[in-house]
Design a protein around this motif. Structure first.
Motif, mmCIF file in Angstrom:
data_model
loop_
_atom_site.group_PDB
_atom_site.id
_atom_site.type_symbol
_atom_site.label_atom_id
_atom_site.label_comp_id
_atom_site.label_asym_id
_atom_site.label_seq_id
_atom_site.Cartn_x
_atom_site.Cartn_y
_atom_site.Cartn_z
ATOM 1 N N GLN A 1 -66.598 42.391 54.878
ATOM 2 C CA GLN A 1 -66.007 42.135 53.313
ATOM 3 C C GLN A 1 -66.886 43.385 52.218
ATOM 4 O OE1 GLN A 1 -65.380 38.121 51.647
ATOM 5 N NE2 GLN A 1 -64.028 38.098 53.381
ATOM 6 N N HIS A 2 -67.983 43.222 52.905
ATOM 7 C CA HIS A 2 -69.220 44.167 52.126
ATOM 8 C C HIS A 2 -69.129 45.419 52.040
ATOM 9 C CE1 HIS A 2 -70.979 40.872 49.478
ATOM 10 N NE2 HIS A 2 -71.588 40.267 50.791
ATOM 11 N N LEU A 3 -68.719 45.381 53.720
ATOM 12 C CA LEU A 3 -67.777 47.001 53.872
ATOM 13 C C LEU A 3 -67.046 47.679 53.295
ATOM 14 C CD1 LEU A 3 -69.699 46.607 57.545
ATOM 15 C CD2 LEU A 3 -70.463 48.118 56.046
ATOM 16 N N LYS A 4 -66.005 46.699 53.594
ATOM 17 C CA LYS A 4 -64.166 47.181 53.005
ATOM 18 C C LYS A 4 -64.952 47.341 51.695
ATOM 19 C CE LYS A 4 -60.060 45.586 51.738
ATOM 20 N NZ LYS A 4 -59.757 47.587 51.188
ATOM 21 N N VAL A 5 -65.147 47.166 50.353
ATOM 22 C CA VAL A 5 -65.949 47.341 49.212
ATOM 23 C C VAL A 5 -66.935 48.754 49.767
ATOM 24 C CG1 VAL A 5 -67.425 46.747 47.503
ATOM 25 C CG2 VAL A 5 -65.538 44.880 47.936
ATOM 26 N N LEU A 6 -67.809 48.597 50.269
ATOM 27 C CA LEU A 6 -68.598 50.345 50.179
ATOM 28 C C LEU A 6 -67.567 51.360 51.031
ATOM 29 C CD1 LEU A 6 -71.505 48.778 51.505
ATOM 30 C CD2 LEU A 6 -71.832 49.306 49.132
ATOM 31 N N ARG A 7 -66.722 50.753 51.578
ATOM 32 C CA ARG A 7 -65.884 52.121 52.437
ATOM 33 C C ARG A 7 -65.105 52.497 50.854
ATOM 34 N NH1 ARG A 7 -63.671 49.672 56.018
ATOM 35 N NH2 ARG A 7 -61.066 49.019 55.275
ATOM 36 N N ASP A 8 -64.409 51.172 50.285
ATOM 37 C CA ASP A 8 -63.040 51.709 49.348
ATOM 38 C C ASP A 8 -63.664 52.070 47.922
ATOM 39 O OD1 ASP A 8 -61.388 50.284 50.384
ATOM 40 O OD2 ASP A 8 -61.275 48.427 50.021
ATOM 41 N N SER A 9 -65.006 51.960 47.627
ATOM 42 C CA SER A 9 -65.744 52.672 46.533
ATOM 43 C C SER A 9 -66.290 54.211 46.872
ATOM 44 C CB SER A 9 -67.242 52.231 46.322
ATOM 45 O OG SER A 9 -66.610 50.536 45.866
ATOM 46 N N GLY A 10 -66.429 53.959 48.693
ATOM 47 C CA GLY A 10 -66.023 55.778 49.317
ATOM 48 C C GLY A 10 -67.912 55.731 49.230
ATOM 49 N N LEU A 11 -69.228 54.577 49.231
ATOM 50 C CA LEU A 11 -69.922 55.173 49.231
ATOM 51 C C LEU A 11 -70.382 54.905 50.547
ATOM 52 C CD1 LEU A 11 -70.773 52.337 46.383
ATOM 53 C CD2 LEU A 11 -70.888 54.815 46.640
ATOM 54 N N VAL A 12 -69.900 55.042 51.833
ATOM 55 C CA VAL A 12 -69.856 54.797 53.697
ATOM 56 C C VAL A 12 -68.658 54.986 54.121
ATOM 57 C CG1 VAL A 12 -71.359 52.888 53.098
ATOM 58 C CG2 VAL A 12 -69.538 52.055 54.097
ATOM 59 N N THR A 13 -69.179 55.737 55.132
ATOM 60 C CA THR A 13 -68.050 56.739 56.032
ATOM 61 C C THR A 13 -67.568 56.072 57.083
ATOM 62 O OG1 THR A 13 -69.564 58.186 57.271
ATOM 63 C CG2 THR A 13 -68.344 59.163 55.269
ATOM 64 N N LEU A 14 -66.378 55.467 57.096
ATOM 65 C CA LEU A 14 -66.046 54.976 58.795
ATOM 66 C C LEU A 14 -65.849 56.064 59.716
ATOM 67 C CD1 LEU A 14 -65.282 52.499 59.693
ATOM 68 C CD2 LEU A 14 -63.172 52.890 58.490
ATOM 69 N N ARG A 15 -66.132 55.645 60.712
ATOM 70 C CA ARG A 15 -65.404 56.426 62.023
ATOM 71 C C ARG A 15 -65.010 55.715 63.482
ATOM 72 N NH1 ARG A 15 -68.498 57.459 66.958
ATOM 73 N NH2 ARG A 15 -70.352 57.138 66.383
ATOM 74 N N ARG A 16 -64.793 55.903 63.845
ATOM 75 C CA ARG A 16 -63.988 55.087 64.131
ATOM 76 C C ARG A 16 -63.895 55.152 66.341
ATOM 77 N NH1 ARG A 16 -59.407 54.082 61.229
ATOM 78 N NH2 ARG A 16 -59.636 51.264 60.062
ATOM 79 N N GLU A 17 -64.425 54.498 67.265
ATOM 80 C CA GLU A 17 -64.305 55.036 68.536
ATOM 81 C C GLU A 17 -64.465 54.086 69.029
ATOM 82 O OE1 GLU A 17 -68.650 55.496 70.825
ATOM 83 O OE2 GLU A 17 -68.407 57.215 69.170
ATOM 84 N N GLY A 18 -63.084 53.432 70.141
ATOM 85 C CA GLY A 18 -62.430 52.559 70.817
ATOM 86 C C GLY A 18 -62.260 51.227 69.673
ATOM 87 N N LYS A 19 -62.963 50.431 69.610
ATOM 88 C CA LYS A 19 -62.527 49.103 68.703
ATOM 89 C C LYS A 19 -63.807 49.169 68.157
ATOM 90 C CE LYS A 19 -60.059 46.173 71.712
ATOM 91 N NZ LYS A 19 -59.702 44.527 72.276
ATOM 92 N N LYS A 20 -64.720 49.682 68.001
ATOM 93 C CA LYS A 20 -66.025 49.975 67.480
ATOM 94 C C LYS A 20 -65.710 50.076 66.148
ATOM 95 C CE LYS A 20 -69.522 48.336 70.604
ATOM 96 N NZ LYS A 20 -71.016 48.701 70.758
ATOM 97 N N ARG A 21 -66.323 50.185 64.954
ATOM 98 C CA ARG A 21 -66.422 50.912 63.345
ATOM 99 C C ARG A 21 -67.248 51.260 63.410
ATOM 100 N NH1 ARG A 21 -61.392 48.424 60.031
ATOM 101 N NH2 ARG A 21 -60.350 48.318 61.626
ATOM 102 N N PHE A 22 -67.700 52.461 63.050
ATOM 103 C CA PHE A 22 -69.775 52.767 62.348
ATOM 104 C C PHE A 22 -69.861 53.254 61.578
ATOM 105 C CE2 PHE A 22 -68.906 53.035 67.330
ATOM 106 C CZ PHE A 22 -70.151 52.902 67.826
ATOM 107 N N TYR A 23 -70.986 52.320 60.196
ATOM 108 C CA TYR A 23 -70.661 53.518 58.750
ATOM 109 C C TYR A 23 -71.455 54.242 58.919
ATOM 110 C CZ TYR A 23 -67.303 49.941 58.511
ATOM 111 O OH TYR A 23 -66.300 49.005 58.390
ATOM 112 N N ARG A 24 -71.664 54.698 58.005
ATOM 113 C CA ARG A 24 -72.774 55.463 57.617
ATOM 114 C C ARG A 24 -73.218 55.912 55.842
ATOM 115 N NH1 ARG A 24 -76.925 59.440 59.759
ATOM 116 N NH2 ARG A 24 -75.263 59.276 61.397
ATOM 117 N N ALA A 25 -74.451 55.523 55.196
ATOM 118 C CA ALA A 25 -73.830 56.407 53.444
ATOM 119 C C ALA A 25 -73.328 57.423 53.422
ATOM 120 C CB ALA A 25 -75.398 56.058 52.856
ATOM 121 N N ASP A 26 -73.001 57.430 52.763
ATOM 122 C CA ASP A 26 -72.089 58.919 52.119
ATOM 123 C C ASP A 26 -72.852 59.458 50.678
ATOM 124 O OD1 ASP A 26 -70.740 61.677 51.110
ATOM 125 O OD2 ASP A 26 -69.317 59.979 51.550
ATOM 126 N N HIS A 27 -74.337 60.542 51.498
ATOM 127 C CA HIS A 27 -74.829 60.357 49.738
ATOM 128 C C HIS A 27 -74.324 61.194 48.925
ATOM 129 C CE1 HIS A 27 -78.792 59.916 52.474
ATOM 130 N NE2 HIS A 27 -77.651 59.320 53.582
#
Length: 109
Positions: free
Chosen positions: A42-68
């Motif tokens: 849920q925290h990751l969703k808030v960060l993603r919806d706010s545009g503060l992290v990027t999401l990359r999917r690889e198979g079933k995994k989801r990878f996150y990185r801060a969007d500086h």
């Protein structure tokens, strides 16, 4: 939710710190917290919806990185906040080390 409100929550700030310079999977992020995977998700969703992290999917995994770039001026604020905390931690460690030396020097053989 806007970016400022998103980073107002301490766990979300800690998640941002974790993914500041490195991409981590949701599982790698979740294992660093004492809450459920669902709560971290849920925290990751808030960060993603706010545009503060990027999401990359690889198979079933989801990878996150801060969007500086998306963080804008918040990026400098967060960097300075984390730097100040590290400075405080270093000062406390040095004081504890000095106290340990003072006690051992005063001990009789």
């Amino acid at each position: 939710m806007d970016a400022v409100r998103a980073v107002a929550e301490p766990r979300r700030r800690e998640i941002l710190r974790l993914v500041w310079d490195a991409e981590l999977s949701a599982g790698e992020i979740a294992e660093r917290f004492d809450v459920t995977f669902g709560a971290v998700s849920q925290h990751l969703k808030v960060l993603r919806d706010s545009g503060l992290v990027t999401l990359r999917r690889e198979g079933k995994k989801r990878f996150y990185r801060a969007d500086h770039e998306a963080l804008g001026p918040l990026a400098d604020y967060l960097r300075s906040m984390w730097s100040a905390k590290l400075d405080t931690l270093a000062e406390l460690a040095e004081a504890a080390e000095q106290e340990g030396r003072d006690h051992s020097e005063g001990a009789s053989p």
